[in-house]
Structures are given as structure tokens and as C-alpha cells.
Design an enzyme around this catalytic site. Sequence first.
Site, mmCIF file in Angstrom:
data_model
loop_
_atom_site.group_PDB
_atom_site.id
_atom_site.type_symbol
_atom_site.label_atom_id
_atom_site.label_comp_id
_atom_site.label_asym_id
_atom_site.label_seq_id
_atom_site.Cartn_x
_atom_site.Cartn_y
_atom_site.Cartn_z
ATOM 1 N N CYS A 1 79.894 62.650 117.411
ATOM 2 C CA CYS A 1 79.892 63.540 118.776
ATOM 3 C C CYS A 1 80.992 64.442 118.323
ATOM 4 C CB CYS A 1 79.926 62.830 119.978
ATOM 5 S SG CYS A 1 80.413 63.867 121.554
ATOM 6 N N THR A 2 80.889 65.751 118.535
ATOM 7 C CA THR A 2 82.037 66.687 118.318
ATOM 8 C C THR A 2 83.108 66.664 119.005
ATOM 9 O OG1 THR A 2 80.897 68.530 119.180
ATOM 10 C CG2 THR A 2 80.376 68.175 116.916
ATOM 11 N N HIS A 3 83.013 65.726 120.322
ATOM 12 C CA HIS A 3 84.038 65.802 121.106
ATOM 13 C C HIS A 3 84.911 64.596 120.737
ATOM 14 C CE1 HIS A 3 81.767 68.047 124.088
ATOM 15 N NE2 HIS A 3 82.757 68.068 125.001
ATOM 16 N N GLU B 1 86.911 66.466 127.603
ATOM 17 C CA GLU B 1 86.630 67.668 128.263
ATOM 18 C C GLU B 1 88.127 67.749 129.233
ATOM 19 O OE1 GLU B 1 84.250 70.466 128.737
ATOM 20 O OE2 GLU B 1 83.406 69.418 126.680
ATOM 21 N N CYS C 1 77.118 70.311 117.959
ATOM 22 C CA CYS C 1 77.009 69.344 119.049
ATOM 23 C C CYS C 1 76.127 68.367 118.127
ATOM 24 C CB CYS C 1 76.359 70.070 120.086
ATOM 25 S SG CYS C 1 75.822 68.870 121.302
ATOM 26 N N ASP D 1 78.130 74.274 121.505
ATOM 27 C CA ASP D 1 78.295 72.947 121.780
ATOM 28 C C ASP D 1 78.381 73.044 123.386
ATOM 29 O OD1 ASP D 1 79.006 70.358 121.955
ATOM 30 O OD2 ASP D 1 80.774 70.816 122.679
ATOM 31 N N SER D 2 77.965 71.922 123.721
ATOM 32 C CA SER D 2 77.538 71.747 125.312
ATOM 33 C C SER D 2 79.063 72.109 125.955
ATOM 34 C CB SER D 2 77.364 69.988 125.980
ATOM 35 O OG SER D 2 78.359 69.407 125.083
HETATM 36 N N1 DGL Z 1 79.893 67.268 121.924
HETATM 37 C C1 DGL Z 1 78.372 66.878 121.819
HETATM 38 C C2 DGL Z 1 77.923 66.156 120.890
HETATM 39 O O1 DGL Z 1 78.392 66.380 119.553
HETATM 40 C C3 DGL Z 1 77.923 66.619 123.169
HETATM 41 C C4 DGL Z 1 78.467 66.001 124.194
HETATM 42 C C5 DGL Z 1 77.849 65.876 125.509
HETATM 43 O O2 DGL Z 1 77.550 67.243 126.104
HETATM 44 O O3 DGL Z 1 77.318 64.982 126.065
HETATM 45 O O4 DGL Z 1 77.088 65.298 120.879
#
Ligand code: DGL
Length: 280
Positions: A197-199, A165, A86, A23-24
Amino acid sequence: MTSAGGNGRQETPPAERPIGVFDSGIGGLTVMHSLMERLPRESLIYFGDTARVPYGPKSRDTVTRFSIENVRLLTGYGVKAVVVACNTATARALPVLRQEFNLPIVGVVGPGARAAVARTTTGRIGVIGTYGTIESGAYRDHLLALNPDLEVVSRPCPLFVPLAEEGWTDHPVARQVAEEYLAPFRVDGIDTLILGCTHYPLLAGVIAEAVGPQVTLIDSAEETAREVASLLSDRGLAAGAGEPAHRFLVSDLPELFLRVGQRFLQGRIGGVEVVAAGSG
Ligand code: DGL
């Protein structure tokens, strides 16, 4: 640093090799958690590209280049499969990654769309994600391919990524941002909201408050883990009875990743190694 994994690769039978996950930043840990729960015998190597987060506002070309470098880095550790944990990287780069690399690669968008279609009763589905994911139309395309009669409303929520984050997941600022972004969904009358978004699952509490109890939140992590499990068993790649070993890699300062990540993996991060982004 990648050679350590590479050295052991030759002797290790394919099924006993680890699964790579990237992931990022910290968001893919939500997928990592589901993989650990569903596949307790599998060793996992997680790479969070903390030097280059966020991916969401970046171009398709840039995200594709980062994603190729990330998979290359993970293949240096002898991984048997890769999970793109991600949505942005999945939406932007999954087809290219599958062309470039000769190993199974699973993304999170298809599983998330399937889970939403299974859950909705009214056929009105909301999607939230980064600018990149929403602009790509990947969720809309997957959803409409599954059922062309669905109504899909998509909105980017970029500020959720730095909030996650930072670990501000249950904070008045997160609540205010969620209200600002999500109030329009109350008017749309959706019954299902894809956390694209996984966040975002890290902020599920404030998101649920903002959209109301009649909306089911879809986190693609579990469905993705299910897809990985069936892929491994179909290809004879499921690990045997040994103790799994997990590794966590980041491309910049590890402290914040460790502090916030431990909360979500219930202290299961033994240590964090720093590797160079783009070093694969
Ligand atoms: N967690 C990521 C996603 O699922 C990316 C968030 C990001 O780096 O902007 O899209």
C-alpha cells in the site's frame, strides 16, 4: 479546471507532456518522490482523491469507477502516461484502465513483486495491504508467477492508511497498531515484507520495529519509477532538458494534504489545487 491542461495539449510535443500520477490520498506521494528522484526532468501532475479516500475497503466496481474517473481527469491535463500510485487501484482496476485508455499506464503491484523476489533468500515473503489489495490476491499471483516455490503470507492492515493521512507516522498509537497487525509475521519467519500500500512506507519506521531487523521491507516506489523510466525511453517519450513543473491536485480540503505531504517531499509542493472528484 481540466481545460487549462487540455488547451496546451495540442501544441505540446508528446515527450514534453507531464506524467499523471494518482492515489486515493497522500500515499502516492511515496511514488511521486521516487519519480522526482529518478526522472528529474519530467513534469508530474499528482491527483490525490482525498474526497473519496480510503479505497481499500471499497468494492472492485467502485474502485474501478473511481480509477477510470481519475485517469480521465489526468488525461484532461494532456498527460503522456499515467502511474497508478495506489496498490488498491492497481490490484482492482489496472487491466480495465489499460483497456479503456490509449496511453501507457503503469501500476505498482508488478514492480513491488519483482523487487521482493529479487531480495528474498528464504523464499518466505509477507505482504501487507488494504482489504481490497489482499482480497484481490494480486501480489500472490504476481509473486507465484515469478517463482511458484515461494511461500506467501498476506495480511490486511487497514488502520495504517488513516494513521498516514493524519501524519501519525512515528506515534505511540502507530507503534501499537503495528505490533497488533505484524506480530504474527514474526512467527511466520518471513525474510521480506512487501509494503503493498503506497501509504505504508510513511510508517516504515514502526513497521520495521514490529517485524524485526531480519526482515527487509519492500517499497515498490523505486522499482515503479525504474519501470516508468524504461517505458519512457523505449517509447521515445522521455522529456528533454527543460525545467520540470509539478502540480498537485486533490478532491477535498487541501490543508492536511499539504502539511503532511510537505514532510515527505521535503517542501517541494508549491501549492495544492482543489478539483472535483469524478469531474474527468
Ligand atoms: N494508498 C492506497 C494503496 O496503495 C490506498 C489506501 C486506501 O485508500 O485505502 O492501496
